[in-house]
Design a protein around this motif. Structure first.
Motif, PDB file in Angstrom:
ATOM      1  N   VAL A  37       0.850  -1.189   0.000  1.00 56.12           N
ATOM      2  CA  VAL A  37       0.000   0.000   0.000  1.00 56.12           C
ATOM      3  C   VAL A  37       0.885   1.239   0.000  1.00 56.12           C
ATOM      4  O   VAL A  37       1.818   1.342   0.793  1.00 56.12           O
ATOM      5  CB  VAL A  37      -0.926   0.019   1.233  1.00 56.12           C
ATOM      6  CG1 VAL A  37      -1.780   1.275   1.247  1.00 56.12           C
ATOM      7  CG2 VAL A  37      -1.788  -1.220   1.279  1.00 56.12           C
ATOM      8  N   GLN A  38       0.580   2.158  -0.900  1.00 57.80           N
ATOM      9  CA  GLN A  38       1.304   3.424  -0.961  1.00 57.80           C
ATOM     10  C   GLN A  38       0.347   4.549  -0.571  1.00 57.80           C
ATOM     11  O   GLN A  38      -0.858   4.461  -0.810  1.00 57.80           O
ATOM     12  CB  GLN A  38       1.850   3.662  -2.371  1.00 57.80           C
ATOM     13  CG  GLN A  38       2.808   2.594  -2.842  1.00 57.80           C
ATOM     14  CD  GLN A  38       4.053   2.521  -1.986  1.00 57.80           C
ATOM     15  OE1 GLN A  38       4.698   3.519  -1.721  1.00 57.80           O
ATOM     16  NE2 GLN A  38       4.392   1.319  -1.540  1.00 57.80           N
ATOM     17  N   HIS A  39       0.870   5.577   0.016  1.00 58.44           N
ATOM     18  CA  HIS A  39       0.060   6.704   0.474  1.00 58.44           C
ATOM     19  C   HIS A  39       0.519   7.977  -0.234  1.00 58.44           C
ATOM     20  O   HIS A  39       1.713   8.278  -0.242  1.00 58.44           O
ATOM     21  CB  HIS A  39       0.205   6.891   1.984  1.00 58.44           C
ATOM     22  CG  HIS A  39      -0.194   5.677   2.771  1.00 58.44           C
ATOM     23  ND1 HIS A  39      -1.470   5.462   3.189  1.00 58.44           N
ATOM     24  CD2 HIS A  39       0.527   4.607   3.179  1.00 58.44           C
ATOM     25  CE1 HIS A  39      -1.523   4.309   3.839  1.00 58.44           C
ATOM     26  NE2 HIS A  39      -0.314   3.771   3.842  1.00 58.44           N
ATOM     27  N   LYS A  63      -4.836   6.387  -0.664  1.00 55.00           N
ATOM     28  CA  LYS A  63      -4.072   5.141  -0.655  1.00 55.00           C
ATOM     29  C   LYS A  63      -4.205   4.514  -2.040  1.00 55.00           C
ATOM     30  O   LYS A  63      -5.248   4.607  -2.673  1.00 55.00           O
ATOM     31  CB  LYS A  63      -4.636   4.151   0.356  1.00 55.00           C
ATOM     32  CG  LYS A  63      -4.442   4.523   1.787  1.00 55.00           C
ATOM     33  CD  LYS A  63      -5.027   3.438   2.652  1.00 55.00           C
ATOM     34  CE  LYS A  63      -5.111   3.872   4.091  1.00 55.00           C
ATOM     35  NZ  LYS A  63      -5.766   2.850   4.921  1.00 55.00           N
ATOM     36  N   TYR A  94      -2.580   0.911  -4.529  1.00 54.58           N
ATOM     37  CA  TYR A  94      -2.054  -0.449  -4.396  1.00 54.58           C
ATOM     38  C   TYR A  94      -1.280  -0.856  -5.645  1.00 54.58           C
ATOM     39  O   TYR A  94      -1.746  -1.671  -6.435  1.00 54.58           O
ATOM     40  CB  TYR A  94      -3.224  -1.409  -4.136  1.00 54.58           C
ATOM     41  CG  TYR A  94      -4.061  -0.938  -2.977  1.00 54.58           C
ATOM     42  CD1 TYR A  94      -3.750  -1.319  -1.685  1.00 54.58           C
ATOM     43  CD2 TYR A  94      -5.128  -0.073  -3.170  1.00 54.58           C
ATOM     44  CE1 TYR A  94      -4.494  -0.861  -0.601  1.00 54.58           C
ATOM     45  CE2 TYR A  94      -5.881   0.396  -2.098  1.00 54.58           C
ATOM     46  CZ  TYR A  94      -5.557  -0.002  -0.822  1.00 54.58           C
ATOM     47  OH  TYR A  94      -6.280   0.459   0.236  1.00 54.58           O
TER      48      TYR A  94
END
Length: 118
Positions: free
Chosen positions: A51-53, A66, A68
């Motif tokens: 998961v990247q923010h 967020k 993915y």
């Protein structure tokens, strides 16, 4: 063979140059399609970058979102291979045989190439 989530340091992700979210197709944001090609992904075929923010920033509608990112093994290996060739000549640790293993970025890129070419 399931590849699953891989532990990729932020500096390695920077070298891989994940695309900007702005204008990215929904299937790519959800991880259903490779970030760099149109290949459909499954849990067994995807290289999952976790998961990247998006940083909280008042200037963009994507602020705090967020996403993915996932990719196919071929694109991941290709990006990591090109990234390794771009990184190594510029890195003091990678240029010296005795300290090359100490570079987390070089090691991370090498592992992605090796693991995704299998």
């Amino acid at each position: 063979m399931s590849r699953g989530a891989v532990e990729v340091a932020p500096d390695v992700l920077d070298v891989l140059a994940l695309p900007d979210l702005d204008g990215l197709a929904d299937a790519k944001v959800r991880g259903a399609e490779c970030l760099w090609c149109p290949q459909q992904l499954t849990a067994e075929t995807a290289v999952d970058f976790g998961v990247q923010h998006v940083p909280v920033d008042d200037t963009t509608s994507l602020s705090g979102m967020k996403w993915y990112p996932r990719a196919c093994p071929d694109c991941t290996a290709d990006r990591a291979h090109r990234g390794l060739f771009a990184h190594a000549p510029m890195c003091q640790l990678c240029r010296t045989k005795e300290t090359a293993a100490d570079c987390a970025v070089g090691r991370g890129l090498y592992r992605l190439v090796r693991d995704c070419r299998r």
